[in-house]
Design an enzyme around this catalytic site. Sequence first.
Site, PDB file in Angstrom:
ATOM      1  N   ASP A  78       7.668   4.977   0.891  1.00  0.00           N
ATOM      2  CA  ASP A  78       7.578   5.589  -0.431  1.00  0.00           C
ATOM      3  C   ASP A  78       7.716   7.107  -0.330  1.00  0.00           C
ATOM      4  O   ASP A  78       8.433   7.739  -1.114  1.00  0.00           O
ATOM      5  CB  ASP A  78       6.236   5.219  -1.076  1.00  0.00           C
ATOM      6  CG  ASP A  78       6.064   5.838  -2.447  1.00  0.00           C
ATOM      7  OD1 ASP A  78       6.796   5.471  -3.376  1.00  0.00           O
ATOM      8  OD2 ASP A  78       5.180   6.715  -2.599  1.00  0.00           O
TER       9      ASP A  78
ATOM     10  N   GLU B 164      10.950  -0.470   0.462  1.00  0.00           N
ATOM     11  CA  GLU B 164      10.135   0.652   0.938  1.00  0.00           C
ATOM     12  C   GLU B 164       9.756   0.462   2.405  1.00  0.00           C
ATOM     13  O   GLU B 164       9.771   1.421   3.190  1.00  0.00           O
ATOM     14  CB  GLU B 164       8.859   0.781   0.088  1.00  0.00           C
ATOM     15  CG  GLU B 164       9.104   1.357  -1.281  1.00  0.00           C
ATOM     16  CD  GLU B 164       7.815   1.615  -2.032  1.00  0.00           C
ATOM     17  OE1 GLU B 164       7.756   2.611  -2.770  1.00  0.00           O
ATOM     18  OE2 GLU B 164       6.860   0.817  -1.887  1.00  0.00           O
TER      19      GLU B 164
END
Length: 227
Positions: free
Chosen positions: A49, A121
């Site tokens: 992220d 992610e």
Amino acid sequence: MDFKQFQQKYNIQFNNDQLLKQAFMHTSYVNEHRDAGLEDNERLEFLGDAVLELAVSQHLFRHYPDMSEGELTKFRANIVCEPSLEQFSRTLNLGEYLLLGKGEEASGGRERPAILADAFEGLMGAIYLDQGFKKALAFLQEYVFPSIEPGAFSHVMDYKSKLQELVQKDHQSVSYKIIDEIGPDHNRQFVASVSLNGTKIGTGIGKSKKEAEQEAAKEGLKEVSKP
């Protein structure tokens, strides 16, 4: 799962193949193989992220010099959010590489938006750890950034950004916290709260932490918008 094929397909050679495998390892799979000493992809998601935030920020900064800070922030938020990450994941066919528990598999986990977004992610976190930021950026430039243009993600409703925009005018502080996890491993849900200057203004439930935070922000928006 043929992770060698994945590396050939996307022209990336991992030094540590276990990192790549971990990027696709859902918590339900780990729970069903407790004696194997495996680690799920949640920590890699956290790292991925941050990698995405920086990489997308750099891309937008360089390619859209006429955009204001506020416009860049909104554009980035519409890219680094669950619906968009799910879209990237589907484009790359990441679902076929997922390692899921039997219950999660049976309940359609391979098509679940939150799991697909998390896998993307996780992959970015794994690439960063194994290859560095330069390689992670190159991967995004090859397979993700060509699809990024103004308006392409305008359908995404980002309640967190909207709440932030609303309160920052008065120099107020917004914070989020995961306060509970409910349900079995194959259908786990998260409960998030959002606070304004330390006072809780909303809660939300979602099948991912991001979704729960978005739902909390949605409730928070209603609260701060009251007369």
